[in-house]
Design a protein around this motif. Structure first.
Motif, short mmCIF file in Angstrom:
data_model
loop_
_atom_site.label_atom_id
_atom_site.label_comp_id
_atom_site.label_asym_id
_atom_site.label_seq_id
_atom_site.Cartn_x
_atom_site.Cartn_y
_atom_site.Cartn_z
N SER A 12 30.53 -60.78 -24.73
CA SER A 12 31.31 -61.97 -24.90
C SER A 12 32.97 -61.69 -24.65
O SER A 12 33.60 -62.42 -24.14
CB SER A 12 31.00 -62.59 -26.11
OG SER A 12 30.98 -61.66 -27.19
N ARG A 131 32.92 -61.44 -32.22
CA ARG A 131 32.87 -62.51 -31.25
C ARG A 131 34.41 -63.33 -31.53
O ARG A 131 34.87 -64.31 -30.82
CB ARG A 131 32.00 -63.35 -31.42
CG ARG A 131 31.01 -63.02 -30.48
CD ARG A 131 29.76 -64.17 -30.27
NE ARG A 131 28.67 -63.36 -29.66
CZ ARG A 131 27.94 -62.45 -30.17
NH1 ARG A 131 27.85 -62.75 -31.39
NH2 ARG A 131 27.17 -61.88 -29.60
N LYS A 259 13.83 -57.88 -32.14
CA LYS A 259 14.17 -58.59 -33.17
C LYS A 259 13.54 -60.13 -33.37
O LYS A 259 13.45 -60.88 -32.44
CB LYS A 259 15.76 -58.70 -32.98
CG LYS A 259 16.61 -58.93 -34.24
CD LYS A 259 17.89 -59.36 -34.00
CE LYS A 259 18.76 -58.02 -33.69
NZ LYS A 259 20.09 -58.30 -33.56
N ASN A 299 21.88 -66.01 -33.51
CA ASN A 299 22.18 -65.92 -32.21
C ASN A 299 21.99 -67.17 -31.32
O ASN A 299 21.96 -66.91 -30.11
CB ASN A 299 21.09 -64.76 -31.61
CG ASN A 299 21.55 -63.29 -32.08
OD1 ASN A 299 22.89 -63.15 -32.38
ND2 ASN A 299 20.63 -62.29 -32.17
N ASN A 336 21.98 -70.96 -27.63
CA ASN A 336 21.88 -70.25 -26.48
C ASN A 336 20.64 -70.80 -25.74
O ASN A 336 20.09 -69.83 -24.97
CB ASN A 336 21.94 -68.79 -26.95
CG ASN A 336 23.39 -68.33 -26.71
OD1 ASN A 336 24.26 -68.79 -26.03
ND2 ASN A 336 23.51 -67.30 -27.75
N LEU A 338 16.44 -71.75 -25.43
CA LEU A 338 15.18 -71.23 -25.94
C LEU A 338 15.12 -69.80 -26.46
O LEU A 338 16.18 -68.99 -25.86
CB LEU A 338 14.29 -71.11 -24.61
CG LEU A 338 14.10 -72.26 -23.79
CD1 LEU A 338 13.04 -71.91 -22.53
CD2 LEU A 338 13.84 -73.32 -24.24
N LEU A 340 14.25 -66.39 -26.56
CA LEU A 340 13.71 -65.69 -25.51
C LEU A 340 12.90 -64.60 -26.32
O LEU A 340 11.87 -63.92 -25.68
CB LEU A 340 14.61 -64.85 -24.66
CG LEU A 340 15.24 -66.31 -23.79
CD1 LEU A 340 16.50 -65.60 -22.99
CD2 LEU A 340 14.23 -66.82 -22.85
N LYS A 535 16.88 -55.34 -23.86
CA LYS A 535 18.28 -54.82 -23.71
C LYS A 535 18.20 -53.38 -22.41
O LYS A 535 18.87 -52.31 -22.88
CB LYS A 535 18.74 -54.27 -24.77
CG LYS A 535 19.04 -55.51 -25.66
CD LYS A 535 19.83 -55.31 -26.94
CE LYS A 535 19.94 -56.49 -27.89
NZ LYS A 535 19.73 -57.90 -27.48
N1 COA Z 1 17.11 -66.02 -27.22
C1 COA Z 1 17.09 -64.92 -27.93
N2 COA Z 1 18.22 -64.14 -28.24
C2 COA Z 1 19.36 -64.43 -27.70
C3 COA Z 1 19.34 -65.72 -26.75
C4 COA Z 1 18.26 -66.33 -26.70
N3 COA Z 1 18.10 -67.33 -25.85
N4 COA Z 1 20.65 -65.79 -26.22
C5 COA Z 1 21.07 -64.52 -26.76
N5 COA Z 1 20.40 -63.82 -27.41
C6 COA Z 1 20.82 -62.72 -28.61
C7 COA Z 1 21.22 -61.38 -27.81
O1 COA Z 1 19.76 -60.92 -27.53
C8 COA Z 1 22.20 -60.88 -28.52
O2 COA Z 1 21.21 -59.87 -29.62
P1 COA Z 1 21.59 -59.03 -30.55
O3 COA Z 1 22.01 -59.42 -31.86
O4 COA Z 1 20.61 -58.32 -30.75
O5 COA Z 1 22.81 -58.19 -29.71
C9 COA Z 1 22.72 -61.72 -29.21
O6 COA Z 1 22.08 -62.94 -29.04
C10 COA Z 1 24.34 -62.07 -28.57
O7 COA Z 1 23.88 -62.49 -27.40
P2 COA Z 1 24.87 -61.52 -26.17
O8 COA Z 1 24.12 -61.54 -24.64
O9 COA Z 1 25.27 -60.37 -26.53
O10 COA Z 1 26.02 -62.49 -26.16
P3 COA Z 1 27.18 -62.80 -25.21
O11 COA Z 1 27.92 -63.55 -25.77
O12 COA Z 1 27.35 -61.41 -24.49
O13 COA Z 1 26.52 -63.56 -24.09
C11 COA Z 1 24.90 -65.39 -23.18
C12 COA Z 1 26.05 -64.84 -23.98
C13 COA Z 1 24.43 -66.76 -23.45
C14 COA Z 1 25.49 -65.61 -21.86
C15 COA Z 1 23.59 -64.56 -23.02
O14 COA Z 1 23.28 -64.30 -24.68
C16 COA Z 1 22.44 -64.75 -22.56
O15 COA Z 1 22.27 -64.86 -21.39
N6 COA Z 1 21.42 -65.51 -23.14
C17 COA Z 1 20.19 -65.94 -22.63
C18 COA Z 1 20.34 -67.50 -22.29
C19 COA Z 1 19.11 -67.91 -21.81
O16 COA Z 1 18.58 -67.49 -20.51
N7 COA Z 1 18.34 -68.83 -22.56
C20 COA Z 1 16.97 -69.21 -22.00
C21 COA Z 1 17.05 -70.23 -21.20
S1 COA Z 1 17.39 -71.89 -21.88
#
Ligand code: COA
Length: 558
Positions: A12, A131, A259, A299, A336, A338, A340, A535
């Protein structure tokens, strides 16, 4: 200026620097820190005027820092050194902390100082501080450092050598699990919360539940009670003087090692007595004809049950005699998309993906079909993938200054996406921009988002100010003499859109693509999701970030 962002991941903070430096007309490219030779190659290709390292886990190679100005963003006050800066600051109850931009040299974090900023600490998780406060302070410090660069090259300004003896900060060892350990008999609630907050995101506090080792995350204080118990997604555990609710854990003994909500990770929790829901992630408040629906999912991840609960809460909000409903998301994330992690842990991830997107689409549909209220999405925090398009289901989209949007799906194994994005996005930004946003897969800052029409406005000094302004603006809309006209125009527009192409058709078309993503022969989405939740370290920098690796790129001569 050509600026190379050298970083462990495109996180971020790095995204925020990317967006803000690009907006200031710098030419910004990104290289993920894979290994020394890849870094050296990136420098040769891009010939940066400045190498900026917002988030590194290892040292920059000497061949690079000796020949180029390399500035490290360290999330600590002047003199602080080491890999657990924020963890120590939270654990030790610092009231003021900071960010230092220093020049890379042989000794880690000990180079001369280019800029430093401080901020007041808040009781919050490490990730939330990172953040918000850290990101804002880092941006200010980086901008100051960049301003100093011409004077540095002209010999008019020198960075300040670290005076370790007199600095407030000091060299700290990486925090170990022993430093984080909770003593449930002796530690009071505040101490337990500090320990879990200091480890939030990564690595969590190693502890045990039901006699099994696990890492704890996502803790809140709840009123004292004698018996441990179960609360929707978490469990309650007694401290010396009260109790905490633990929402998420990562098991260290079995399972996928990711997690998960505590009661999903421990089926044994089902046998505990059930308590009232104190750490509610959804709550509703109402004033001046405005209903505000807050949803603070950990998250920003919205699993099937979360989407269904939010839909139920929304239906209830819609039945109130209010005029506007505001989707407030949570203070750190709007959404963010679904969940995942829950999908990855499901017995059948394809089926769970399908259930999750269907529940998300039901929610979006209910918002789109709302005729008796104006709806507003108020983004206090970042939004990504489906979460960014959930926001577009509302009539108006307002964002807090400084948030980052990632309104695209392709990074998740070429996911097509749903949430009616094929309806809402082109209507807001036009067909051309919609295609570019989806293809470029880059983060969007809110000034750019407003210019494109993705959002309607951005404002607010900080989260509290943003929330206050949202309520004020919404109340003003309710009181405006043209409110009824506005609502009628919205209904007419929706009816016309429905006649031109029904919502059901948008949904069916999007879901036909999603079905291929989930069940088709190409497993990219499942592979990408696996790497995301586990990760897995990157083994290359995606082309859309590394401009210097684009086809046809020639190293600049200046
Ligand atoms: N499901 C589960 N966990 C998620 C999530 C999701 N959709 N999106 C983010 N997280 C979690 C990350 O694993 C991370 O976990 P941590 O607490 O173990 O570090 C935390 O949220 C923060 O995410 P992070 O990727 O570090 O944040 P960022 O601000 O750097 O990036 C995004 C933001 C949105 C670009 C990135 O999190 C991402 O690509 N998320 C997936 C989005 C997605 O594809 N969703 C499904 C389709 S709708």
């Amino acid at each position: 200026m050509r600026i190379l962002l050298l970083t462990h991941t495109f996180n971020s903070l790095t995204q925020r620097l990317f967006v803000d430096l690009t907006a200031r007309e710098h030419e910004v490219s990104v290289e993920l820190d894979i290994n020394d030779s890849v870094t050296a190659e990136a420098v040769t290709l891009f010939r940066p005027h400045l190498i900026l390292a917002p988030y590194l886990r290892r040292a920059i190679p000497e061949s690079v820092w000796r020949n180029h100005v390399c500035l490290i963003v360290h999330p600590g006050i002047v003199g602080d050194r080491g890999a657990s800066a924020l963890d120590w600051a939270i654990l030790e109850g610092e009231t003021e902390w900071g960010v230092t931009v220093l020049q890379a040299e042989a000794v880690m974090d000990a180079g001369p100082i280019w800029a430093a900023e401080t901020f007041a600490m808040r009781t919050a998780t490490k990730s939330s501080l990172y953040r918000n406060e850290v990101t804002e302070a880092a941006l200010r410090a980086v901008l100051t450092a960049i301003e100093r660069l011409p004077d540095y090259h002209a010999g008019r300004w020198q960075p300040v050598p670290l005076d370790a003896a007199n600095a407030r900060g000091r060299l700290r060892q990486p925090m170990k699990q022993g430093d984080r350990a909770i003593d449930w008999e002796q530690d009071d609630t505040q101490t337990v919360l500090r320990k879990i907050n200091a480890a939030d995101g990564f690595p969590g506090v190693l502890d045990s539940l039901f006699g099994r080792p696990c890492h704890l995350y996502d803790a809140h204080a709840v009123p004292a009670r004698g018996v441990p118990g179960r609360v929707r997604m978490g469990i309650v555990r007694a401290t010396r003087d009260g109790a905490v609710w633990i929402g998420h854990v990562r098991r260290a003994d079995v399972g996928p090692g990711i997690k998960l909500p505590t009661i999903a990770a421990f089926p044994e929790a089902a046998d505990l007595p059930e308590h009232a829901d104190e750490a509610a992630d959804i709550h509703y408040e109402e004033t001046d004809g405005v209903g505000c629906l807050h949803f603070d999912f950990y998250n920003g991840a919205m699993g099937t049950a979360a989407c269904e609960r939010l839909l139920a809460a929304y239906q209830q909000a819609r039945s109130r005699p209010t005029r506007i409903i505001v989707f407030m998301g949570g203070p750190d994330f709007f959404s963010n998309g679904l969940d995942l992690n829950l999908i990855e842990a499901a017995v059948n991830p394809a089926d769970e993906s399908w259930r999750n997107i269907s529940a998300m689409d039901d929610l979006c549909q209910a918002i789109l079909e709302t005729g008796n209220h104006l709806t507003v999405s108020a983004l206090q925090g970042n939004a990504g993938a489906g979460g960014a398009f959930l926001a577009l289901a509302a009539d108006l989209v307002w964002a807090r200054n400084g948030i980052i949007l990632n309104p695209h799906y392709k990074n998740m194994g070429n996911l097509y996406g749903s949430e009616y994005w094929t309806y809402r996005l082109p209507r807001r930004v036009g067909e051309d921009e919609a295609r570019k946003i989806m293809q470029h897969r880059l983060p969007l800052g809110n000034e750019e988002a407003r210019r494109l029409g993705f959002i309607d406005a951005h404002f607010g000094r900080d989260t509290a100010d943003f929330v206050a302004q949202v309520k004020h603006r919404a109340a003003a809309l309710v009181a405006a003499p043209d409110f009824a006209e506005r609502l009628a125009a919205k209904r007419a527009r929706r009816a016309a859109d429905q006649a031109a192409k029904p919502l059901a058709q948008y949904r069916a078309e999007e879901l036909a693509h999603m079905q291929r993503n989930f069940y088709g022969f190409d497993p990219s989405y499942h592979v990408a999701r696996h790497h995301f939740v586990h990760k897995t370290p990157h083994s290359w920098t995606p082309r859309h970030l590394a401009r210097h690796r684009e086809l046809g790129w020639t190293p600049p001569q200046d």
